[in-house]
Design an enzyme around this catalytic site. Structure first.
Site, mmCIF file in Angstrom:
data_model
loop_
_atom_site.group_PDB
_atom_site.id
_atom_site.type_symbol
_atom_site.label_atom_id
_atom_site.label_comp_id
_atom_site.label_asym_id
_atom_site.label_seq_id
_atom_site.Cartn_x
_atom_site.Cartn_y
_atom_site.Cartn_z
ATOM 1 N N HIS A 15 0.664 -1.337 0.052
ATOM 2 C CA HIS A 15 -0.106 0.082 0.053
ATOM 3 C C HIS A 15 1.110 1.365 -0.024
ATOM 4 O O HIS A 15 1.724 1.500 0.968
ATOM 5 C CB HIS A 15 -1.072 0.139 1.184
ATOM 6 N N GLU A 42 1.055 -0.942 -4.702
ATOM 7 C CA GLU A 42 -0.227 -0.079 -4.926
ATOM 8 C C GLU A 42 0.112 1.305 -4.858
ATOM 9 O O GLU A 42 0.771 1.729 -3.827
ATOM 10 C CB GLU A 42 -1.131 -0.517 -3.687
ATOM 11 N N ASP A 44 -0.811 5.654 -6.168
ATOM 12 C CA ASP A 44 -1.974 6.488 -6.890
ATOM 13 C C ASP A 44 -1.564 7.548 -7.820
ATOM 14 O O ASP A 44 -0.470 8.075 -7.795
ATOM 15 C CB ASP A 44 -2.340 7.382 -5.357
ATOM 16 N N HIS A 57 -0.427 10.169 -3.071
ATOM 17 C CA HIS A 57 -1.578 9.619 -2.591
ATOM 18 C C HIS A 57 -2.882 10.823 -2.308
ATOM 19 O O HIS A 57 -3.910 10.859 -2.842
ATOM 20 C CB HIS A 57 -1.683 8.901 -1.249
#
Length: 273
Positions: A15, A42, A44, A57
């Site tokens: 993440h 993961e 963004d 993010h």
């Protein structure tokens, strides 16, 4: 094709690149994953004022950089010069794809504005086979699927709710309008709990698997939670603590390092409406 499952080995999906162990969404974090043999990042995506897709993010730079303001108000030349609070600098997605060709990227498209430039970057780098696009917005993901049928996507929130309804009524997900692999949807990514209510249980996992969808649960940072979710059959753990997740899989004797993505030739231009 982007691997949403692995034989006998649940995925560790870091993440924000493993933001609990290194500066989130940073080159340092991605390098640490590579050294652990973890291939799934993961992250963004936002778009700058001049159309560059960047990895961050938040929509603003306030929390992670010594600066203030919204990403979409800055040009890339300004963003790349910002100093991160942990010494990192912001990455353009193109830089990340170039620097880490041996990694898979699970990318949350954070706005409608980022969709077109995001797909252009993926096409330019011939990276459709190593990218999954996610979003809370099912409408945004429908646009992604229409523009680019070859890219793997997850379910948006509205479709997740319909899948939950199918699971609780023991009915067919397709009858609830849940898109599946024929439309490029190959995973459902969701939290274990919504408030006090557990949403990921054996019944839900079974319903997702019947629909041809892998189940990735976020954000799982507790060892006991990891074991519980693995016990009920989830396919991936999205975690800020990838070292711990890897250790849990090793203790269960199911850890293995996935092979890197193979080179696949993407279409020379992106499909259009």
């Amino acid at each position: 094709m982007y691997p949403v499952t692995a034989a006998r080995c649940p995925l560790v999906i870091a993440h924000r690149g493993g933001g609990g162990e290194a500066p989130e969404n940073s080159e340092r974090a991605f390098e640490a994953l590579r050294s652990l043999g973890i291939r799934h990042i993961e992250t963004d995506a936002h778009v700058s004022a001049d159309g560059v897709v960047v990895v961050n993010h938040d929509a603003s730079v306030d929390r992670t950089f010594h600066a203030q303001g919204m990403i979409h108000d800055y040009a890339w030349n300004d963003l790349k010069r910002m100093e991160g609070i942990s010494g990192q600098r912001m990455l353009a997605l193109s830089e990340a794809l170039e620097a880490f060709p041996d990694m898979y990227f699970n990318i949350d498209a954070k706005s409608d504005a980022v969709v077109d430039p995001l797909l252009e970057v993926i096409a330019t780098h011939r990276a459709f086979h190593r990218v999954l696009i996610a979003s809370f917005s099912e409408k945004r993901l429908m646009k992604v699927r229409a523009l680019c049928p070859q890219v793997t996507t997850s379910l948006g929130t509205a479709a997740v709710v319909r899948l939950l309804a199918a699971a609780h009524t023991h009915s067919d997900a397709a009858a609830w309008g849940v898109p599946g692999p024929k439309r490029g949807v190959r995973a459902v990514q969701l939290p274990e709990y919504q408030g006090p209510i557990r949403v990921v249980d054996r019944r839900f996992v079974a319903a997702a698997h019947r629909a041809g969808l892998a189940v990735h649960v976020w954000t799982v940072n507790d060892e006991a939670d990891m074991h519980h979710l693995l016990d009920i059959g989830v396919d991936g753990l999205v975690t800020d603590r990838p070292t711990l997740a890897r250790q849990v899989l090793m203790e269960r004797q199911v850890w293995r390092e996935l092979p890197p993505p193979g080179h696949v030739h993407a279409p020379s231009r992106r499909p259009r409406d």
